[in-house]
Design a protein around this motif. Structure first.
Motif, PDB file in Angstrom:
ATOM      1  N   ALA A  59      -7.563  -1.589 -12.567  1.00  0.00           N
ATOM      2  CA  ALA A  59      -6.115  -1.733 -12.425  1.00  0.00           C
ATOM      3  C   ALA A  59      -5.674  -1.436 -10.987  1.00  0.00           C
ATOM      4  N   GLY A  60      -6.307  -0.475 -10.357  1.00  0.00           N
ATOM      5  CA  GLY A  60      -5.990  -0.171  -8.967  1.00  0.00           C
ATOM      6  C   GLY A  60      -6.316  -1.334  -8.051  1.00  0.00           C
ATOM      7  N   ILE A  61      -7.492  -1.924  -8.254  1.00  0.00           N
ATOM      8  CA  ILE A  61      -7.859  -3.109  -7.463  1.00  0.00           C
ATOM      9  C   ILE A  61      -6.900  -4.253  -7.760  1.00  0.00           C
ATOM     10  N   GLY A  62      -6.575  -4.433  -9.048  1.00  0.00           N
ATOM     11  CA  GLY A  62      -5.674  -5.514  -9.435  1.00  0.00           C
ATOM     12  C   GLY A  62      -4.298  -5.370  -8.818  1.00  0.00           C
ATOM     13  N   LEU A  63      -3.770  -4.150  -8.811  1.00  0.00           N
ATOM     14  CA  LEU A  63      -2.462  -3.911  -8.213  1.00  0.00           C
ATOM     15  C   LEU A  63      -2.496  -4.224  -6.717  1.00  0.00           C
ATOM     16  N   GLY A  64      -3.561  -3.770  -6.066  1.00  0.00           N
ATOM     17  CA  GLY A  64      -3.687  -4.035  -4.633  1.00  0.00           C
ATOM     18  C   GLY A  64      -3.774  -5.513  -4.329  1.00  0.00           C
ATOM     19  N   MET A  65      -4.595  -6.247  -5.100  1.00  0.00           N
ATOM     20  CA  MET A  65      -4.751  -7.677  -4.848  1.00  0.00           C
ATOM     21  C   MET A  65      -3.493  -8.454  -5.224  1.00  0.00           C
ATOM     22  N   GLY A  66      -2.767  -7.978  -6.228  1.00  0.00           N
ATOM     23  CA  GLY A  66      -1.496  -8.607  -6.555  1.00  0.00           C
ATOM     24  C   GLY A  66      -0.526  -8.516  -5.390  1.00  0.00           C
ATOM     25  N   LEU A  67      -0.472  -7.351  -4.753  1.00  0.00           N
ATOM     26  CA  LEU A  67       0.402  -7.174  -3.594  1.00  0.00           C
ATOM     27  C   LEU A  67      -0.094  -7.992  -2.402  1.00  0.00           C
ATOM     28  N   VAL A  68      -1.405  -8.140  -2.275  1.00  0.00           N
ATOM     29  CA  VAL A  68      -1.961  -8.977  -1.198  1.00  0.00           C
ATOM     30  C   VAL A  68      -1.477 -10.422  -1.354  1.00  0.00           C
ATOM     31  N   ILE A  69      -1.505 -10.927  -2.589  1.00  0.00           N
ATOM     32  CA  ILE A  69      -1.037 -12.294  -2.831  1.00  0.00           C
ATOM     33  C   ILE A  69       0.441 -12.427  -2.472  1.00  0.00           C
ATOM     34  N   VAL A  70       1.230 -11.432  -2.824  1.00  0.00           N
ATOM     35  CA  VAL A  70       2.659 -11.466  -2.481  1.00  0.00           C
ATOM     36  C   VAL A  70       2.841 -11.561  -0.967  1.00  0.00           C
ATOM     37  N   VAL A  71       2.076 -10.759  -0.231  1.00  0.00           N
ATOM     38  CA  VAL A  71       2.149 -10.799   1.232  1.00  0.00           C
ATOM     39  C   VAL A  71       1.745 -12.175   1.746  1.00  0.00           C
ATOM     40  N   LEU A  72       0.683 -12.749   1.188  1.00  0.00           N
ATOM     41  CA  LEU A  72       0.212 -14.060   1.642  1.00  0.00           C
ATOM     42  C   LEU A  72       1.230 -15.157   1.361  1.00  0.00           C
ATOM     43  N   VAL A  73       1.889 -15.087   0.226  1.00  0.00           N
ATOM     44  CA  VAL A  73       2.842 -16.140  -0.146  1.00  0.00           C
ATOM     45  C   VAL A  73       4.107 -16.075   0.703  1.00  0.00           C
ATOM     46  N   TYR A  74       4.593 -14.858   0.984  1.00  0.00           N
ATOM     47  CA  TYR A  74       5.908 -14.728   1.600  1.00  0.00           C
ATOM     48  C   TYR A  74       5.879 -14.443   3.099  1.00  0.00           C
ATOM     49  N   ASN A  75       4.706 -14.311   3.704  1.00  0.00           N
ATOM     50  CA  ASN A  75       4.687 -14.138   5.152  1.00  0.00           C
ATOM     51  C   ASN A  75       4.937 -15.496   5.824  1.00  0.00           C
ATOM     52  N   PRO A  76       5.323 -15.520   7.092  1.00  0.00           N
ATOM     53  CA  PRO A  76       5.677 -16.793   7.747  1.00  0.00           C
ATOM     54  C   PRO A  76       4.575 -17.845   7.692  1.00  0.00           C
ATOM     55  N   TRP A  77       3.308 -17.439   7.829  1.00  0.00           N
ATOM     56  CA  TRP A  77       2.225 -18.412   7.771  1.00  0.00           C
ATOM     57  C   TRP A  77       2.058 -18.959   6.358  1.00  0.00           C
TER      58      TRP A  77
END
Length: 278
Positions: A59-77
């Protein structure tokens, strides 16, 4: 125009989109590796504190990777390229007419290149830690249940992921939250599904880890299942919304695309905003 000519012209127009895709999947692999080391490597204080708590560590890894995806989707690139970072996603959007053929090919080449390069960089820099059985190069291979179960699990989670993305992008209120919905799905998948198939969803990421580890067990299923499932998801979406167009293939929502705003001077169209009449 030949395919090579299309690809040459596409490169001149959208090379920065392709760079964003390569960097995105590389960042995704880097974060996945660091989180796995943090929660699974025996010398990690987090692992030692949570020893015997497999579900909580996942769950800890999942939470971290979920937030990583959010960063990837909403960052300018991510907003620039659409944040596909997955050949199966790109193929599905291409099948729907939401991305041009040449751009789709460049996207997939970039995704594969980014994953392969990051796999080698992690192998070079992390060495024995990356190779440790608890980390195992972030390899996704079938578990003790076998390849058939792994295939079925990958198919189901890939189908659900693509359906959620398409429905959210089609929904007026949800389309700006698509990245968050994907993040929640990753949290659930890593926590509960990964014991079945190692949770890939992404053929390029799996290939990058497999080449680094020189281990190719079940590699075929991590290509076939996600691509087939996501293509089926587009068929399902089109059957539900007959005659209705999906506006674009930008996971942050169409409004996030640079071409959605009025530019000061004419700019080439985004590769994800191509429409195809049905």
């Amino acid at each position: 125009m030949t395919l090579l000519s299309e690809m040459r012209h596409a490169w001149h127009r959208h090379w920065s989109h392709y760079a964003a895709e390569a960097a995105g999947i590389g960042f995704f692999m880097l974060c996945g590796t660091l989180l796995t080391i943090l929660f699974e490597y025996p010398a990690s204080p987090v692992y030692q504190a949570l020893a015997g708590q497999d579900l909580l560590r996942r769950a800890g890894i999942g939470l971290g990777m979920g937030l990583v995806i959010v960063v990837l989707v909403y960052n300018p690139w991510g907003k620039k390229s659409g944040a596909h970072i997955n050949p199966a996603v790109t193929i599905a959007f291409w099948q729907m007419g939401k991305i041009r053929r040449a751009d789709a090919l460049w996207y997939m080449l970039a995704q594969l290149s980014g994953a392969l390069l990051m796999g080698q960089l992690l192998k070079l820099t992390l060495g024995s830690v990356f190779a440790h059985p608890a980390v195992n190069y972030l390899v996704t291979e079938p578990k003790e249940h076998g390849q058939l179960v792994a295939f079925g699990a990958e198919f189901v989670i890939s189908f659900i992921l693509m359906v959620v993305m398409l429905l959210a992008l089609h929904h007026e209120r949800l389309k700006k939250s698509t990245g968050w919905l994907i993040g929640v799905l990753l949290l659930l998948y890593i926590t509960f599904e990964s014991p079945l198939s190692s949770m890939s969803l992404n053929p390029a990421r799996t290939l990058g880890s497999a080449v680094a580890a020189q281990s190719y067990t079940g590699l075929w299923l991590y290509w076939v299942a996600p691509i087939a499932a996501m293509l089926l998801a587009t068929v399902f979406f089109n059957s539900v919304y007959k005659g209705e167009e999906l506006a674009c293939a930008i996971l942050a929502g169409c409004e996030a695309a640079p071409t959605a705003r009025t530019p000061p001077r004419p700019t080439p169209p985004s590769p994800q905003c191509t429409r195809r009449k049905r």
